[in-house]
Write a protein that holds these residues in place. Sequence first.
Motif, short mmCIF file in Angstrom:
data_model
loop_
_atom_site.label_atom_id
_atom_site.label_comp_id
_atom_site.label_asym_id
_atom_site.label_seq_id
_atom_site.Cartn_x
_atom_site.Cartn_y
_atom_site.Cartn_z
N ALA A 305 0.84 -1.20 0.00
CA ALA A 305 0.00 0.00 0.00
C ALA A 305 0.88 1.25 0.00
O ALA A 305 1.08 1.89 1.01
CB ALA A 305 -0.91 -0.01 1.22
N PHE A 306 1.48 1.51 -1.13
CA PHE A 306 2.28 2.74 -1.18
C PHE A 306 1.51 3.78 -1.99
O PHE A 306 0.65 3.44 -2.79
CB PHE A 306 3.68 2.49 -1.72
CG PHE A 306 3.74 2.06 -3.16
CD1 PHE A 306 4.27 2.92 -4.11
CD2 PHE A 306 3.30 0.80 -3.57
CE1 PHE A 306 4.35 2.52 -5.44
CE2 PHE A 306 3.38 0.42 -4.88
CZ PHE A 306 3.91 1.27 -5.83
N ARG A 307 1.83 5.04 -1.69
CA ARG A 307 1.02 6.12 -2.27
C ARG A 307 1.45 6.37 -3.71
O ARG A 307 2.55 6.86 -3.96
CB ARG A 307 1.20 7.40 -1.44
CG ARG A 307 0.43 7.38 -0.14
CD ARG A 307 1.00 8.38 0.86
NE ARG A 307 2.28 7.92 1.39
CZ ARG A 307 3.45 8.55 1.24
NH1 ARG A 307 3.51 9.67 0.57
NH2 ARG A 307 4.55 8.06 1.74
N LYS A 308 0.60 6.04 -4.66
CA LYS A 308 0.92 6.29 -6.06
C LYS A 308 0.29 7.62 -6.45
O LYS A 308 -0.93 7.78 -6.36
CB LYS A 308 0.32 5.19 -6.92
CG LYS A 308 1.31 4.14 -7.36
CD LYS A 308 0.70 3.25 -8.41
CE LYS A 308 1.72 2.24 -8.91
NZ LYS A 308 1.16 1.32 -9.89
N THR A 309 1.15 8.57 -6.87
CA THR A 309 0.60 9.85 -7.33
C THR A 309 1.24 10.16 -8.67
O THR A 309 2.33 9.67 -8.97
CB THR A 309 0.92 10.98 -6.34
OG1 THR A 309 2.30 10.90 -6.00
CG2 THR A 309 0.10 10.86 -5.07
N PRO A 310 0.58 10.97 -9.50
CA PRO A 310 1.21 11.35 -10.76
C PRO A 310 2.41 12.25 -10.47
O PRO A 310 2.31 13.21 -9.71
CB PRO A 310 0.10 12.13 -11.49
CG PRO A 310 -1.12 12.04 -10.64
CD PRO A 310 -0.73 11.56 -9.29
N LEU A 311 3.57 11.89 -11.06
CA LEU A 311 4.80 12.64 -10.79
C LEU A 311 5.43 13.04 -12.12
O LEU A 311 5.35 12.30 -13.10
CB LEU A 311 5.81 11.76 -10.06
CG LEU A 311 5.43 11.23 -8.69
CD1 LEU A 311 6.39 10.13 -8.30
CD2 LEU A 311 5.49 12.37 -7.69
N ASP A 312 6.11 14.19 -12.10
CA ASP A 312 6.91 14.57 -13.26
C ASP A 312 8.29 13.95 -13.08
O ASP A 312 9.09 14.40 -12.24
CB ASP A 312 6.99 16.09 -13.35
CG ASP A 312 7.80 16.54 -14.56
OD1 ASP A 312 8.43 15.67 -15.22
OD2 ASP A 312 7.80 17.75 -14.84
N LEU A 313 8.55 12.88 -13.85
CA LEU A 313 9.79 12.11 -13.67
C LEU A 313 11.02 12.98 -13.91
O LEU A 313 12.02 12.88 -13.17
CB LEU A 313 9.76 10.92 -14.63
CG LEU A 313 10.85 9.87 -14.43
CD1 LEU A 313 10.75 9.25 -13.06
CD2 LEU A 313 10.75 8.78 -15.50
N GLY A 314 10.96 13.86 -14.94
CA GLY A 314 12.10 14.73 -15.27
C GLY A 314 12.44 15.65 -14.11
O GLY A 314 13.62 15.77 -13.71
N LEU A 315 11.40 16.26 -13.52
CA LEU A 315 11.61 17.19 -12.42
C LEU A 315 12.23 16.47 -11.23
O LEU A 315 13.23 16.92 -10.66
CB LEU A 315 10.26 17.81 -12.03
CG LEU A 315 10.31 18.87 -10.95
CD1 LEU A 315 11.03 20.11 -11.48
CD2 LEU A 315 8.90 19.25 -10.50
N LEU A 316 11.66 15.30 -10.89
CA LEU A 316 12.15 14.52 -9.75
C LEU A 316 13.61 14.15 -9.95
O LEU A 316 14.46 14.35 -9.07
CB LEU A 316 11.29 13.26 -9.60
CG LEU A 316 11.60 12.39 -8.39
CD1 LEU A 316 11.01 13.01 -7.14
CD2 LEU A 316 11.04 10.97 -8.57
N ALA A 317 13.93 13.65 -11.17
CA ALA A 317 15.30 13.18 -11.44
C ALA A 317 16.28 14.36 -11.39
O ALA A 317 17.39 14.23 -10.86
CB ALA A 317 15.35 12.50 -12.81
#
Length: 453
Positions: A305-317
Amino acid sequence: MPAKSQSLRRKLLSWLLLPLLILFFFRVGYNYYYGNALSNRVYDRMLVTLADSLSQQIAYTPASHELVLPPAASQILMSDEYDDIYFAIRDMQGHILEGEQRMPPIPADFAGQQRSFSMGRIYDRDVRIINLRHPLDNKSYVIQIAETLTKRSMLSQEFQSGVILPQMLIIILATLIVWFGIGKSLVPLKRLQKAVSERSHLDLSPVGGEEIPAEVQPLIRAINDLMARLSKVLDIQNRFIADAAHQLRTPLAGLKAQIELALRENDPAITLQAIQNLRASTDRMTRLVNQLLALARNEPTADRAFRKTPLDLGLLASQIATEWVPRALEKHIDLGFEAPAAAITVHGDAARLKDLLDNLIDNAVRYTPPHGQVTVGVFNNGRPHLTVTDNGPGIPSEQRERVFERFYSVLGHGADGSGLGLAIVREIARMHGGEAKIDSGPAGIGTRVSVVF
Ligand SMILES: Nc1ncnc2c1ncn2[C@@H]1O[C@H](COP(=O)(O)OP(=O)(O)OP(=O)(O)O)[C@@H](O)[C@H]1O
Ligand SMILES: [Mg+2]
């Protein structure tokens, strides 16, 4: 047992008995009707015979128009064993000329008929009456013979009990058969229950046997399937604990040796050196413990049960890569970042994706010699990709699967990792429905680890 669960026995019995009882009452009603009709038909025919024979014995005196039933004929009326029989002769106007004065009147619908049957009452008893037209000397008379119903109800009752008793017997038998049949079929289940409850909690071997009813076999198979999975998980966990303990024992032994060395030494310079070594060892152990925790957290069997949210992969990386710049600079490594302008969205858990990328950049910076190059890339060619490329020593192709195993390190790379980083990377990638793999860098130099989501 939950309050809602119902006994199989009771359920089957009600399924069987309800239709049987409905059928039974239907039969009783039908038999009552049919038995009455049958006994009427039989005894009505006998009444006809009696009426015919009496009518032939009636004596007529033309002068006085007198009708008389001779005593011999009256005797016939007395001769019935079960029923009382009454006799009367009427003229067509309904006046009783001879016989029983209380004889019920001729039914209204008799006019024009030769013969009819009707019901009536004499001396407070129900009677069946035959009304018979009798022509005599150009005139018509009506002969009436009434008979009480004893024989008729006896025949009807006999007929009914002949059918009802066997039916009741069938119902009782069916109940007994279901009762004992189910008890017998449940015996293997009871045996199974006993076997399972007497089992050790460590015994996860399959349960069941041939004698289990076929209907229950799928349940047993499902339970055995669960047991097999459980036993696999327990195996993995036991192995993990053993590995972790083994991995912790070596650095702890090292720590102890360094402490003893520091205590024995009189030279402050050497003592200082030993304490500095101690700090480095403690750092490595801290990392090992953190890696173990990360692995446990991302274990396939762990709580998903982990929190899946829409993420901007480029920004995070790019944020994570920026955090690594000081470490890279220390080693004179050029840490670059490449991503398209448009956002690349993945559904995931930011903290876990950071764990993943931290491990990949840590490997690249750690295993690439000074003045090397490390590039973090994000792109989308149908599916979002995250890559970390370096121009370090590379990983031989035959080792590229093995390095994903826990506690596996390639010999000769010099750095002292615990061998958990890539295992964590793979688990996190799988949690996100993705996959991690290793290639060479551009022109076959170095390493490129790609995670496809
Ligand atoms: N970028 C890389 N270049 C060369 N070798 C690598 C690279 N990344 C990983 N390896 C090899 O793969 C092995 C496994 O890597 P992994 O990250 O799983 O463990 P580790 O780095 O040894 O320990 P940890 O990351 O848990 O501290 C490493 O020991 C190293 O030999
Ligand atoms: Mg690593």
